[in-house]
Scaffold this active site. Structure first.
Site, PDB file in Angstrom:
ATOM      1  N   ASP A  85       0.692  -1.216  -0.298  1.00 11.60           N
ATOM      2  CA  ASP A  85      -0.195  -0.390   0.074  1.00 11.60           C
ATOM      3  C   ASP A  85       0.804   1.617  -0.307  1.00 11.60           C
ATOM      4  O   ASP A  85       1.754   1.153   1.107  1.00 11.60           O
ATOM      5  CB  ASP A  85      -1.047  -0.029   1.906  1.00 11.60           C
ATOM      6  CG  ASP A  85      -1.636  -0.844   1.832  1.00 11.60           C
ATOM      7  OD1 ASP A  85      -1.621  -1.728   1.115  1.00 11.60           O
ATOM      8  OD2 ASP A  85      -2.117  -1.419   2.872  1.00 11.60           O
ATOM      9  N   GLU A  87     -10.215  -2.208   4.287  1.00 10.93           N
ATOM     10  CA  GLU A  87      -8.806  -1.669   4.335  1.00 10.93           C
ATOM     11  C   GLU A  87      -8.219  -1.067   3.887  1.00 10.93           C
ATOM     12  O   GLU A  87      -9.955  -0.058   2.911  1.00 10.93           O
ATOM     13  CB  GLU A  87      -7.919  -2.955   4.161  1.00 10.93           C
ATOM     14  CG  GLU A  87      -8.050  -3.829   4.558  1.00 10.93           C
ATOM     15  CD  GLU A  87      -7.293  -5.371   3.625  1.00 10.93           C
ATOM     16  OE1 GLU A  87      -6.439  -5.945   4.677  1.00 10.93           O
ATOM     17  OE2 GLU A  87      -7.292  -4.891   2.697  1.00 10.93           O
TER      18      GLU A  87
HETATM   19  C1  FRU Z   1      -3.844  -3.554   2.675  1.00 17.66           C
HETATM   20  C2  FRU Z   1      -2.749  -4.256   3.929  1.00 17.66           C
HETATM   21  C3  FRU Z   1      -3.507  -3.231   4.758  1.00 17.66           C
HETATM   22  C4  FRU Z   1      -2.452  -3.444   6.022  1.00 17.66           C
HETATM   23  C5  FRU Z   1      -1.210  -3.225   5.655  1.00 17.66           C
HETATM   24  C6  FRU Z   1      -0.683  -4.195   5.911  1.00 17.66           C
HETATM   25  O1  FRU Z   1      -3.679  -3.921   1.467  1.00 17.66           O
HETATM   26  O2  FRU Z   1      -3.350  -5.399   4.364  1.00 17.66           O
HETATM   27  O3  FRU Z   1      -4.770  -3.499   5.748  1.00 17.66           O
HETATM   28  O4  FRU Z   1      -2.811  -2.511   7.141  1.00 17.66           O
HETATM   29  O5  FRU Z   1      -1.439  -4.083   4.159  1.00 17.66           O
HETATM   30  O6  FRU Z   1       0.770  -4.720   5.165  1.00 17.66           O
END
Ligand code: FRU
Length: 501
Positions: free
Chosen positions: A46, A222
């Site tokens: 992300d 998320e």
């Molecule tokens: C989204 C996610 C988030 C989390 C991160 C962990 O892709 O699952 O919810 O904070 O990636 O790397």
């Protein structure tokens, strides 16, 4: 490819082994994107901490400094000055005794509400999630008084402790709500969004939640984002809530949905009906996830960036030194047509800075297959065209190489489906979920505009200035060097193929 500045000496971060960091340049390896952001090495997912300050667009990102698969989650860091070129900076936040550093955001503390400011330079505040086995997920604060170059974690972290019974409690996105002089934190909690407020960025009060019975609930929610955006051509604006859905979405896998409504400082009220069937998707490809937007972008622009991968296979994609890249930065605009909202997303105009030599084709009438050979041998180019449907049933083109590998983009005017087929696009067998045909609905009319961005491992397609967007990874063994149009009685106007450099 424009220059990507690599600061060698700084890349070695505190916890990063010598072996992993000893780079002299970013290797020009297979599938290393030319104009899409990718980490200098190792894993990324992300986009995080996106904030514009003092002429720089900061991009932090979920990063494993020790390997090219997910793990040891930290915040990698880069800055863009023009949304088109970037400079890599040292890893900004590393795991500590409270946990790994999951996704989050950054803001400028204009009024020094948190009290960290020293001198004239404004403080940047970063909010992120600590993830710790056995403890859960909590929200934390870090600050920088030197334009994001170094970060100090707040001594009294976490600012919101891990609650019991909420295993998924993460990805804070914070913004300043001026009417009430307070910060709002938007948090993804299992399958709803929670809103918190704070006057000092440290003490947070729960305000409300949103989401039950709205949109798609196939999996955990998320990386949310909430912002007010003007409605194109109208005086008033609306509030848009972006919600990324982990492993679901109409095209299966990770995808970004959005809701349009109003936010009054406490509560988000959605203007769409609360039915499971009404999920609105920002991009219909398989590789557009965790899209969030830059805080404080100049000229009131709302610019987002997505991770170009999918949790179904992100750890398996066929690259070695690095894994994953970001989409091009995209400008978001909201339109309301006959009571229906549409959030358009389209490459920012700064992408044009990459344009090299243009091959300009005059109008082409496509009655049968029409092939254009010798696309830029780098495999890095964009295709721009307008076309008129006339009486056609379908229209599209294949991008192909001489190894019989191809990706097919097609508009089916009878079923109103726009598809990208990557089942034969090159290396596809590294994961059963990768070979796919992605599908987007579109409205039949007479004339269309299509813009396709091709980089070494991606094809991003935008119909009618981003009314429909479709992002897909591809791993051809050789760059696609030919374009083969098909259709019955289609008029293609203003076809341009621009080399990207
Ligand atoms: C989204 C996610 C988030 C989390 C991160 C962990 O892709 O699952 O919810 O904070 O990636 O790397």
């Amino acid at each position: 490819m424009k220059k990507v500045i690599f600061i060698l000496s700084l890349i070695c971060c505190v916890a990063c082994s010598k072996k992993n960091c000893d780079n002299t340049a970013i290797p020009d390896e297979p599938f290393r994107p030319a104009y899409h952001f990718s980490p200098p090495q190792n894993w990324c997912n992300d986009p995080n901490g996106m904030v514009y300050y003092a002429g720089e667009y900061h991009l932090f990102y979920q990063h494993n400094p020790k390997g090219s698969k997910w793990g040891n989650m930290s915040w990698g860091h880069a800055v863009f000055t023009d949304l088109a070129t970037w400079e890599h900076l040292p890893v900004a936040l590393l795991p500590d005794s409270l946990g790994d550093i999951f996704s989050g955001c950054a803001v400028v503390d204009e009024l020094n509400t948190a009290g960290f400011q020293q001198g004239d330079e404004k403080t940047l505040l970063a909010f992120y999630t600590y993830n710790k086995n056995g403890v859960g997920q909590s929200q934390a604060l870090a600050y920088s008084t030197d334009k994001g170059r170094t970060w100090t974690k707040y001594a009294q972290n976490p600012v919101i402790a891990a609650p019991s019974g909420k295993p998924d409690f993460r990805d804070p996105k914070v913004f300043w709500y001026a009417p009430e002089n307070k910060w709002i934190m938007v948090l993804a909690v299992n399958q709803v969004i929670e809103f918190y407020s704070s006057k000092n960025a440290k003490d947070w009060i729960f305000e409300s939640e949103f989401g039950t019975n709205y949109g798609c609930h196939d999996a955990v929610w998320e990386c949310p984002d909430l912002f007010e955006i003007p409605l194109e051509g109208e005086q008033k604006g609306a509030w848009v809530l972006l919600v990324n859905n982990s492993r679901n979405g109409d095209n299966s896998g990770s995808a970004t949905q959005y809701f349009v409504g109003n936010f009054d400082g406490k509560k988000f009220v959605c203007e769409q009906p609360a039915e499971n069937t009404t999920a609105l998707w920002l991009d219909y490809g398989k590789d557009h996830y965790a899209m969030v937007t830059w805080a404080n972008a100049p000229d009131n622009r709302r610019i987002g960036l997505a991770w170009m991968s999918n949790w179904e296979y992100a750890n398996d994609t066929p690259t070695e030194n690095f894994r994953s890249a970001m989409s091009v930065p995209r400008e978001l605009t909201l339109v309301n047509k006959n009571g229906k909202y549409l959030l358009k997303n389209y490459p920012v105009k700064e992408i044009e800075n990459f344009r090299g030599e243009t091959s300009d084709f005059s109008d082409i009438k496509i009655a049968e297959n029409h092939i254009i050979k010798n696309l830029p041998s780098s495999g890095i180019y964009e295709i721009l065209l307008n076309f008129e449907k006339q009486n056609a049933h379908s229209f599209g083109f294949l991008l192909k190489n001489n190894k019989d590998e191809k990706v097919t983009l097609m508009l089916d005017f009878e079923q109103n489906k726009f598809t990208t087929d990557r089942t034969k696009s090159g290396i596809v067998d590294f994961n059963e979920h990768f070979p796919a045909v992605t599908v987007a609905p579109f409205t039949t009319k007479n004339a269309y505009q299509l813009h396709v961005l091709v980089d070494r491992c991606s094809v991003e397609a935008f119909l009618d200035s981003g009314k429909v967007a479709m992002t897909n990874l591809v791993f051809p063994n050789k760059p696609y060097s030919e374009i083969e149009f098909f259709g019955d009685n289609i008029k293609v106007n203003n076809l341009k193929i621009n080399k990207i450099q």
